[in-house]
Design a protein around this motif. Structure first.
Motif, PDB file in Angstrom:
ATOM      1  N   ASN A   6       0.949  -1.020  -0.059  1.00  0.00           N
ATOM      2  CA  ASN A   6      -0.087   0.039  -0.079  1.00  0.00           C
ATOM      3  C   ASN A   6       0.692   1.303  -0.076  1.00  0.00           C
ATOM      4  OD1 ASN A   6      -2.366  -1.356   0.006  1.00  0.00           O
ATOM      5  ND2 ASN A   6      -2.450  -1.398   2.209  1.00  0.00           N
ATOM      6  N   SER A   7       2.040   1.008  -0.736  1.00  0.00           N
ATOM      7  CA  SER A   7       3.025   2.290  -0.826  1.00  0.00           C
ATOM      8  C   SER A   7       2.448   3.290  -1.581  1.00  0.00           C
ATOM      9  CB  SER A   7       4.430   1.933  -1.381  1.00  0.00           C
ATOM     10  OG  SER A   7       5.238   2.894  -1.529  1.00  0.00           O
ATOM     11  N   ILE A   8       2.436   4.522  -1.047  1.00  0.00           N
ATOM     12  CA  ILE A   8       1.890   5.812  -1.985  1.00  0.00           C
ATOM     13  C   ILE A   8       2.644   6.021  -3.091  1.00  0.00           C
ATOM     14  CG2 ILE A   8       1.595   8.357  -2.152  1.00  0.00           C
ATOM     15  CD1 ILE A   8       0.664   8.233   0.880  1.00  0.00           C
ATOM     16  N   ALA A   9       4.223   5.665  -3.048  1.00  0.00           N
ATOM     17  CA  ALA A   9       4.887   5.602  -4.331  1.00  0.00           C
ATOM     18  C   ALA A   9       4.642   4.775  -5.445  1.00  0.00           C
ATOM     19  CB  ALA A   9       6.409   5.261  -3.832  1.00  0.00           C
ATOM     20  N   MET A  10       4.013   3.640  -4.969  1.00  0.00           N
ATOM     21  CA  MET A  10       3.658   2.825  -5.983  1.00  0.00           C
ATOM     22  C   MET A  10       2.231   2.919  -6.689  1.00  0.00           C
ATOM     23  SD  MET A  10       6.071   0.677  -6.532  1.00  0.00           S
ATOM     24  CE  MET A  10       7.266   2.242  -6.193  1.00  0.00           C
ATOM     25  N   ILE A  11       1.721   4.134  -6.095  1.00  0.00           N
ATOM     26  CA  ILE A  11       0.498   4.683  -6.785  1.00  0.00           C
ATOM     27  C   ILE A  11       0.751   5.487  -7.486  1.00  0.00           C
ATOM     28  CG2 ILE A  11      -2.027   5.749  -6.238  1.00  0.00           C
ATOM     29  CD1 ILE A  11      -2.166   4.522  -3.384  1.00  0.00           C
ATOM     30  N   VAL A  47       7.740  13.244  -5.048  1.00  0.00           N
ATOM     31  CA  VAL A  47       6.781  12.536  -4.085  1.00  0.00           C
ATOM     32  C   VAL A  47       7.066  11.041  -3.845  1.00  0.00           C
ATOM     33  CG1 VAL A  47       4.538  11.667  -4.088  1.00  0.00           C
ATOM     34  CG2 VAL A  47       5.010  14.119  -4.648  1.00  0.00           C
ATOM     35  N   ILE A  48       7.650  10.618  -5.089  1.00  0.00           N
ATOM     36  CA  ILE A  48       7.786   9.105  -4.899  1.00  0.00           C
ATOM     37  C   ILE A  48       9.260   8.740  -4.188  1.00  0.00           C
ATOM     38  CG2 ILE A  48       8.378   7.164  -6.413  1.00  0.00           C
ATOM     39  CD1 ILE A  48       6.928   8.135  -8.705  1.00  0.00           C
ATOM     40  N   VAL A  49      10.022   9.680  -4.496  1.00  0.00           N
ATOM     41  CA  VAL A  49      11.331   9.457  -3.700  1.00  0.00           C
ATOM     42  C   VAL A  49      11.322   9.613  -2.249  1.00  0.00           C
ATOM     43  CG1 VAL A  49      12.435  11.677  -4.183  1.00  0.00           C
ATOM     44  CG2 VAL A  49      13.863   9.778  -4.058  1.00  0.00           C
ATOM     45  N   VAL A  50      10.330  10.857  -1.931  1.00  0.00           N
ATOM     46  CA  VAL A  50      10.324  10.994  -0.496  1.00  0.00           C
ATOM     47  C   VAL A  50       9.519   9.703   0.296  1.00  0.00           C
ATOM     48  CG1 VAL A  50       8.726  12.566   1.126  1.00  0.00           C
ATOM     49  CG2 VAL A  50      10.184  13.594  -0.744  1.00  0.00           C
ATOM     50  N   GLU A  51       8.602   9.246  -0.519  1.00  0.00           N
ATOM     51  CA  GLU A  51       7.856   8.087   0.093  1.00  0.00           C
ATOM     52  C   GLU A  51       8.923   6.851  -0.154  1.00  0.00           C
ATOM     53  OE1 GLU A  51       4.682   7.438   1.194  1.00  0.00           O
ATOM     54  OE2 GLU A  51       4.384   9.713   1.041  1.00  0.00           O
ATOM     55  N   LEU A  52       9.830   6.737  -0.575  1.00  0.00           N
ATOM     56  CA  LEU A  52      10.548   5.765  -0.638  1.00  0.00           C
ATOM     57  C   LEU A  52      11.562   5.974   0.483  1.00  0.00           C
ATOM     58  CD1 LEU A  52      11.810   5.085  -4.394  1.00  0.00           C
ATOM     59  CD2 LEU A  52      10.290   3.696  -3.024  1.00  0.00           C
ATOM     60  N   ALA A  53      12.142   7.175   0.831  1.00  0.00           N
ATOM     61  CA  ALA A  53      12.844   7.385   1.833  1.00  0.00           C
ATOM     62  C   ALA A  53      12.195   7.177   3.131  1.00  0.00           C
ATOM     63  CB  ALA A  53      13.284   8.787   1.864  1.00  0.00           C
ATOM     64  N   HIS A  54      10.837   7.445   2.920  1.00  0.00           N
ATOM     65  CA  HIS A  54      10.037   7.159   4.257  1.00  0.00           C
ATOM     66  C   HIS A  54      10.123   5.744   4.742  1.00  0.00           C
ATOM     67  CE1 HIS A  54       6.474   7.069   7.088  1.00  0.00           C
ATOM     68  NE2 HIS A  54       5.972   6.058   6.166  1.00  0.00           N
ATOM     69  N   ASP A 106      14.658   9.037   8.889  1.00  0.00           N
ATOM     70  CA  ASP A 106      14.005   9.815  10.252  1.00  0.00           C
ATOM     71  C   ASP A 106      13.275  11.204   9.510  1.00  0.00           C
ATOM     72  OD1 ASP A 106      14.746   7.817  12.181  1.00  0.00           O
ATOM     73  OD2 ASP A 106      16.613   9.007  12.336  1.00  0.00           O
ATOM     74  N   TRP A 107      14.108  11.747   8.695  1.00  0.00           N
ATOM     75  CA  TRP A 107      13.547  13.347   8.240  1.00  0.00           C
ATOM     76  C   TRP A 107      12.525  13.088   7.306  1.00  0.00           C
ATOM     77  CZ3 TRP A 107      12.833  13.863   2.816  1.00  0.00           C
ATOM     78  CH2 TRP A 107      13.469  12.984   2.092  1.00  0.00           C
ATOM     79  N   ALA A 108      12.152  11.745   6.666  1.00  0.00           N
ATOM     80  CA  ALA A 108      10.826  11.546   5.860  1.00  0.00           C
ATOM     81  C   ALA A 108       9.734  10.827   6.586  1.00  0.00           C
ATOM     82  CB  ALA A 108      11.437  10.783   4.731  1.00  0.00           C
ATOM     83  N   GLY A 109      10.013  10.985   7.930  1.00  0.00           N
ATOM     84  CA  GLY A 109       8.785  10.279   8.776  1.00  0.00           C
ATOM     85  C   GLY A 109       7.578  10.943   9.131  1.00  0.00           C
ATOM     86  N   SER A 110       7.884  12.482   8.912  1.00  0.00           N
ATOM     87  CA  SER A 110       6.766  13.031   9.469  1.00  0.00           C
ATOM     88  C   SER A 110       5.869  13.321   8.358  1.00  0.00           C
ATOM     89  CB  SER A 110       7.272  14.370  10.093  1.00  0.00           C
ATOM     90  OG  SER A 110       7.640  15.394   8.972  1.00  0.00           O
ATOM     91  N   ASN A 133      15.729  15.702 -10.849  1.00  0.00           N
ATOM     92  CA  ASN A 133      16.774  14.510 -10.813  1.00  0.00           C
ATOM     93  C   ASN A 133      18.079  14.834  -9.778  1.00  0.00           C
ATOM     94  OD1 ASN A 133      16.346  12.474 -13.055  1.00  0.00           O
ATOM     95  ND2 ASN A 133      15.893  14.470 -14.194  1.00  0.00           N
ATOM     96  N   LEU A 134      18.393  15.931  -9.537  1.00  0.00           N
ATOM     97  CA  LEU A 134      19.353  16.139  -8.589  1.00  0.00           C
ATOM     98  C   LEU A 134      18.697  15.862  -7.281  1.00  0.00           C
ATOM     99  CD1 LEU A 134      20.875  19.590  -9.726  1.00  0.00           C
ATOM    100  CD2 LEU A 134      21.957  17.543  -9.498  1.00  0.00           C
ATOM    101  N   PHE A 135      17.480  16.238  -6.980  1.00  0.00           N
ATOM    102  CA  PHE A 135      16.857  15.989  -5.777  1.00  0.00           C
ATOM    103  C   PHE A 135      16.673  14.537  -5.530  1.00  0.00           C
ATOM    104  CE2 PHE A 135      13.249  15.124  -3.123  1.00  0.00           C
ATOM    105  CZ  PHE A 135      13.194  15.936  -1.958  1.00  0.00           C
ATOM    106  N   VAL A 136      16.486  13.809  -6.471  1.00  0.00           N
ATOM    107  CA  VAL A 136      16.500  12.132  -6.454  1.00  0.00           C
ATOM    108  C   VAL A 136      17.590  11.611  -6.206  1.00  0.00           C
ATOM    109  CG1 VAL A 136      15.873  10.018  -7.615  1.00  0.00           C
ATOM    110  CG2 VAL A 136      14.195  12.134  -7.883  1.00  0.00           C
ATOM    111  N   MET A 137      18.803  12.265  -6.649  1.00  0.00           N
ATOM    112  CA  MET A 137      20.115  11.842  -6.437  1.00  0.00           C
ATOM    113  C   MET A 137      20.639  12.054  -5.088  1.00  0.00           C
ATOM    114  SD  MET A 137      22.465  13.354  -9.807  1.00  0.00           S
ATOM    115  CE  MET A 137      23.678  12.617  -8.955  1.00  0.00           C
ATOM    116  N   ILE A 138      20.333  13.184  -4.435  1.00  0.00           N
ATOM    117  CA  ILE A 138      20.544  13.488  -3.135  1.00  0.00           C
ATOM    118  C   ILE A 138      19.812  12.442  -2.174  1.00  0.00           C
ATOM    119  CG2 ILE A 138      20.231  15.125  -1.099  1.00  0.00           C
ATOM    120  CD1 ILE A 138      20.580  17.071  -3.519  1.00  0.00           C
ATOM    121  N   ILE A 139      18.688  12.231  -2.285  1.00  0.00           N
ATOM    122  CA  ILE A 139      17.916  11.119  -1.471  1.00  0.00           C
ATOM    123  C   ILE A 139      18.302   9.747  -1.841  1.00  0.00           C
ATOM    124  CG2 ILE A 139      15.716  10.290  -0.964  1.00  0.00           C
ATOM    125  CD1 ILE A 139      15.983  13.253  -0.452  1.00  0.00           C
TER     126      ILE A 139
END
Length: 242
Positions: free
Chosen positions: A35-40, A88-95, A100-104, A159-165
């Motif tokens: 039920n991952s939002i990233a996969m939606i 959105v996808i990469v933040v959800e993947l990090a969560h 920790d930073w992506a948990g909230s 893409n730079l944002f995704v690279m950092i995550i």
């Protein structure tokens, strides 16, 4: 050389479409397990990307005219809207990877706000007033912006944002593929399409989507192993207590 390219380019775009629909099915299967939002959200990008490749593939068959121009306008609009959703996808993947930073909830909502804001900005600055002209490359007819000398800034920033995550997930899960996919996508989108055509940019975004799916699968595997380990420890504790 031109004859070879005129075969390679349509073949690549057709292959991209087929692979993207395979990835679409895979993403739905992964979503059903977690039920991952990233996969939606990712299937939305895959559908838009397959549409993008379809318009490029059939351009020469349709020929110049209002139909191909209208389809191409929709292709540009979809690109400007959906590319920021990679955030959105990469933040959800990090969560899901346990960052920790992506948990909230605030950070995850902020990811949506940022993605929507960048999409609106891109539409306002790139799509509004957009004029298209026909162009043929390697035997493929497509409509391009009349003034194409602008770097895809939003795509590069995403893409730079995704690279950092990706670096953070690499360190946490010992899994480098998200970073690699973002790097490939960054390079592929930075190369002007008027020099190499659309194969590199389309292929690099496909690779990024694949790496996101692999990262989600890796996360599900790690979570399953952690659950199994916890259950094993609990069983041992229960035996000792007994």
């Amino acid at each position: 050389m031109t004859n070879i390219l005129s075969v390679i380019h349509p073949f690549c775009h057709l292959s991209y479409i087929l692979v993207e629909w395979v990835l679409l099915v895979w993403s739905i299967q992964l979503w059903r397990k977690s039920n991952s939002i990233a996969m939606i959200v990712l299937p939305i990008l895959l559908v838009c990307s397959s549409y993008d490749n379809f318009v490029l593939l059939v351009g020469s068959l349709l020929g110049e005219g209002k139909l191909l121009e209208s389809l191409s306008m929709l292709r540009f609009l979809a690109h400007y809207i959906v590319v920021p959703l990679f955030i959105v996808i990469v933040v959800e993947l990090a969560h899901r990877a346990g960052a920790d930073w992506a948990g909230s909830r605030f950070v995850r909502v902020l990811g949506w706000v940022l993605a929507i804001g960048l999409g609106i900005y891109d539409v306002a600055t790139q799509f509004v007033g957009l004029e298209l002209v026909p162009e043929t490359f390697a035997g493929m007819l497509r409509y391009v912006a009349a003034q194409p000398n602008q770097l895809p800034i939003i795509t590069i920033l995403v893409n730079l944002f995704v690279m950092i995550i990706g670096i953070g997930i690499w360190r946490r899960l010992k899994w480098s593929w998200l970073f690699v996919g973002a790097l490939v996508s960054l390079i592929g989108n930075a190369i002007p399409t008027d020099l190499v055509g659309t194969v590199l940019a389309s292929g690099s975004e496909l690779i990024l989507a694949l790496c996101m799916l692999l990262t989600e699968q890796r996360t599900q595997y790690m979570m399953a192993m952690l659950k199994l380990s916890t259950e094993s420890q609990q069983s041992q504790l229960n035996l000792q207590t007994y």
